[in-house]
Design an enzyme around this catalytic site. Structure first.
Site, PDB file in Angstrom:
ATOM      1  N   ARG A 128      10.366  -5.353 -59.155  1.00  0.00           N
ATOM      2  CA  ARG A 128      11.759  -5.150 -59.553  1.00  0.00           C
ATOM      3  C   ARG A 128      12.090  -3.669 -59.665  1.00  0.00           C
ATOM      4  O   ARG A 128      13.180  -3.233 -59.294  1.00  0.00           O
ATOM      5  CB  ARG A 128      12.020  -5.872 -60.879  1.00  0.00           C
ATOM      6  CG  ARG A 128      12.232  -7.365 -60.714  1.00  0.00           C
ATOM      7  CD  ARG A 128      12.294  -8.079 -62.036  1.00  0.00           C
ATOM      8  NE  ARG A 128      10.964  -8.114 -62.656  1.00  0.00           N
ATOM      9  CZ  ARG A 128      10.704  -8.681 -63.822  1.00  0.00           C
ATOM     10  NH1 ARG A 128      11.688  -9.249 -64.502  1.00  0.00           N
ATOM     11  NH2 ARG A 128       9.485  -8.687 -64.309  1.00  0.00           N
ATOM     12  N   TYR A 129      11.135  -2.896 -60.186  1.00  0.00           N
ATOM     13  CA  TYR A 129      11.380  -1.458 -60.297  1.00  0.00           C
ATOM     14  C   TYR A 129      11.554  -0.837 -58.914  1.00  0.00           C
ATOM     15  O   TYR A 129      12.454  -0.021 -58.693  1.00  0.00           O
ATOM     16  CB  TYR A 129      10.228  -0.766 -61.030  1.00  0.00           C
ATOM     17  CG  TYR A 129      10.420   0.727 -61.101  1.00  0.00           C
ATOM     18  CD1 TYR A 129      11.172   1.299 -62.128  1.00  0.00           C
ATOM     19  CD2 TYR A 129       9.912   1.573 -60.115  1.00  0.00           C
ATOM     20  CE1 TYR A 129      11.390   2.666 -62.174  1.00  0.00           C
ATOM     21  CE2 TYR A 129      10.131   2.937 -60.146  1.00  0.00           C
ATOM     22  CZ  TYR A 129      10.859   3.472 -61.182  1.00  0.00           C
ATOM     23  OH  TYR A 129      11.084   4.824 -61.219  1.00  0.00           O
ATOM     24  N   GLU A 130      10.712  -1.225 -57.979  1.00  0.00           N
ATOM     25  CA  GLU A 130      10.803  -0.693 -56.622  1.00  0.00           C
ATOM     26  C   GLU A 130      12.147  -1.038 -55.988  1.00  0.00           C
ATOM     27  O   GLU A 130      12.788  -0.190 -55.349  1.00  0.00           O
ATOM     28  CB  GLU A 130       9.665  -1.250 -55.778  1.00  0.00           C
ATOM     29  CG  GLU A 130       9.670  -0.763 -54.341  1.00  0.00           C
ATOM     30  CD  GLU A 130       8.556  -1.398 -53.541  1.00  0.00           C
ATOM     31  OE1 GLU A 130       7.652  -0.670 -53.131  1.00  0.00           O
ATOM     32  OE2 GLU A 130       8.597  -2.632 -53.340  1.00  0.00           O
ATOM     33  N   GLU A 148      -2.138  -2.713 -69.380  1.00  0.00           N
ATOM     34  CA  GLU A 148      -0.722  -2.482 -69.669  1.00  0.00           C
ATOM     35  C   GLU A 148      -0.544  -2.347 -71.178  1.00  0.00           C
ATOM     36  O   GLU A 148      -0.622  -3.331 -71.906  1.00  0.00           O
ATOM     37  CB  GLU A 148       0.139  -3.626 -69.136  1.00  0.00           C
ATOM     38  CG  GLU A 148       1.634  -3.461 -69.389  1.00  0.00           C
ATOM     39  CD  GLU A 148       2.154  -2.113 -68.904  1.00  0.00           C
ATOM     40  OE1 GLU A 148       2.490  -1.272 -69.777  1.00  0.00           O
ATOM     41  OE2 GLU A 148       2.203  -1.902 -67.679  1.00  0.00           O
ATOM     42  N   ASP A 199      -4.870   2.196 -74.189  1.00  0.00           N
ATOM     43  CA  ASP A 199      -4.994   3.374 -73.336  1.00  0.00           C
ATOM     44  C   ASP A 199      -6.041   3.136 -72.245  1.00  0.00           C
ATOM     45  O   ASP A 199      -7.207   2.845 -72.530  1.00  0.00           O
ATOM     46  CB  ASP A 199      -5.396   4.552 -74.231  1.00  0.00           C
ATOM     47  CG  ASP A 199      -5.480   5.873 -73.503  1.00  0.00           C
ATOM     48  OD1 ASP A 199      -5.462   5.885 -72.262  1.00  0.00           O
ATOM     49  OD2 ASP A 199      -5.570   6.904 -74.195  1.00  0.00           O
ATOM     50  N   ASP A 215       4.819   6.346 -65.152  1.00  0.00           N
ATOM     51  CA  ASP A 215       5.849   7.198 -65.749  1.00  0.00           C
ATOM     52  C   ASP A 215       5.709   8.605 -65.160  1.00  0.00           C
ATOM     53  O   ASP A 215       4.649   9.219 -65.267  1.00  0.00           O
ATOM     54  CB  ASP A 215       5.665   7.237 -67.271  1.00  0.00           C
ATOM     55  CG  ASP A 215       6.863   7.825 -67.990  1.00  0.00           C
ATOM     56  OD1 ASP A 215       7.483   8.766 -67.443  1.00  0.00           O
ATOM     57  OD2 ASP A 215       7.180   7.351 -69.097  1.00  0.00           O
TER      58      ASP A 215
END
Length: 232
Positions: A212-214, A88, A115, A137
């Site tokens: 949380r994004y889901e 990450e 990366d 992304d």
């Protein structure tokens, strides 16, 4: 065999490295735990990758772009005999994960904060049993599609480090990126999509904790797809 160092994009696959200012607890956790868990790529990777963890392990899995770490934390607790490498580059995501560890450095976890292609090029051949890429992304503008992580060069990297019958799992709520990934993987000679019916990609993976994004995506009416490809 896929080449060891395929072409690296001149543009990063990720956006900003830092968001909101870290809370004092997060800063302290990063300073305490990240040096203990972070992989050092300055020396060649060991042939026996479980030596990075200091104990024998059943297999090693890789999660690229773990966000807040909900899935990765769940996995290291569910599978103490499996080694996990989490990548990450976003500072706030890394800080959330290490703060959630509450001062403990799990013996089956290692981290990398740069990366992911550098790590992939460092890893030995056939060393990883599964690669997870969840909600990356999508770079929705066409001129930015070259920055999407799923591309021929990175699939070559995946093919080299995955063992035969290893898995690449991809989840996204962006239909265009799901289709992009399906086309890329089905065109790659080293990967096979394992879905036999729509039910296989409409439902989350076994043991999936949700993120949380889901949850936000589903509230906004977007339905995730959960794809699984096998290294052949």
């Amino acid at each position: 065999m896929a080449e060891r160092h395929p072409e690296r994009s001149t543009e990063a696959f990720f956006g900003r490295r830092r968001g909101k200012r870290l809370r004092s607890q997060q800063t302290a956790a990063v300073e305490k735990l990240l040096p203990r868990l972070k992989l050092d790529l300055s020396s060649p990777a060991p042939a026996a990758l479980d030596s990075l963890f200091g104990k024998p392990l059943r297999e090693i899995r890789l999660e690229i772009g773990f966000g807040g770490g909900e899935h990765l934390l769940n996995e290291i607790r569910r599978h103490p005999d499996v080694g996990f490498i989490g990548v990450e580059p976003f500072v706030n995501g890394m800080a959330k994960l290490v703060a959630a560890l509450e001062g403990e450095a799990p013996p089956n976890l290692r981290l990398y904060d740069d990366d992911a292609t550098k790590l992939l090029d460092w890893l030995p051949d056939s060393a990883i049993s599964r690669i997870d890429l969840f909600y990356p992304d999508p770079w929705p503008k066409k001129r930015h599609w070259k920055r999407r992580f799923v591309n021929k060069a990175n699939l070559d990297r995946f093919a080299r480090v995955l063992c035969v019958d290893g898995q690449f799992r991809f989840a996204s709520d962006i239909e265009g990126y799901v289709n992009w990934t399906l086309l890329a993987c089905r065109a790659h000679p080293d990967f096979r999509w394992v879905a036999k019916s729509a039910e296989d990609w409409r439902h989350p993976y076994e043991g999936w904790p949700g993120t949380r994004y889901e949850a936000k995506a589903m509230r906004e009416g977007r339905h995730p797809a959960y794809l699984t490809f096998v290294r052949v």
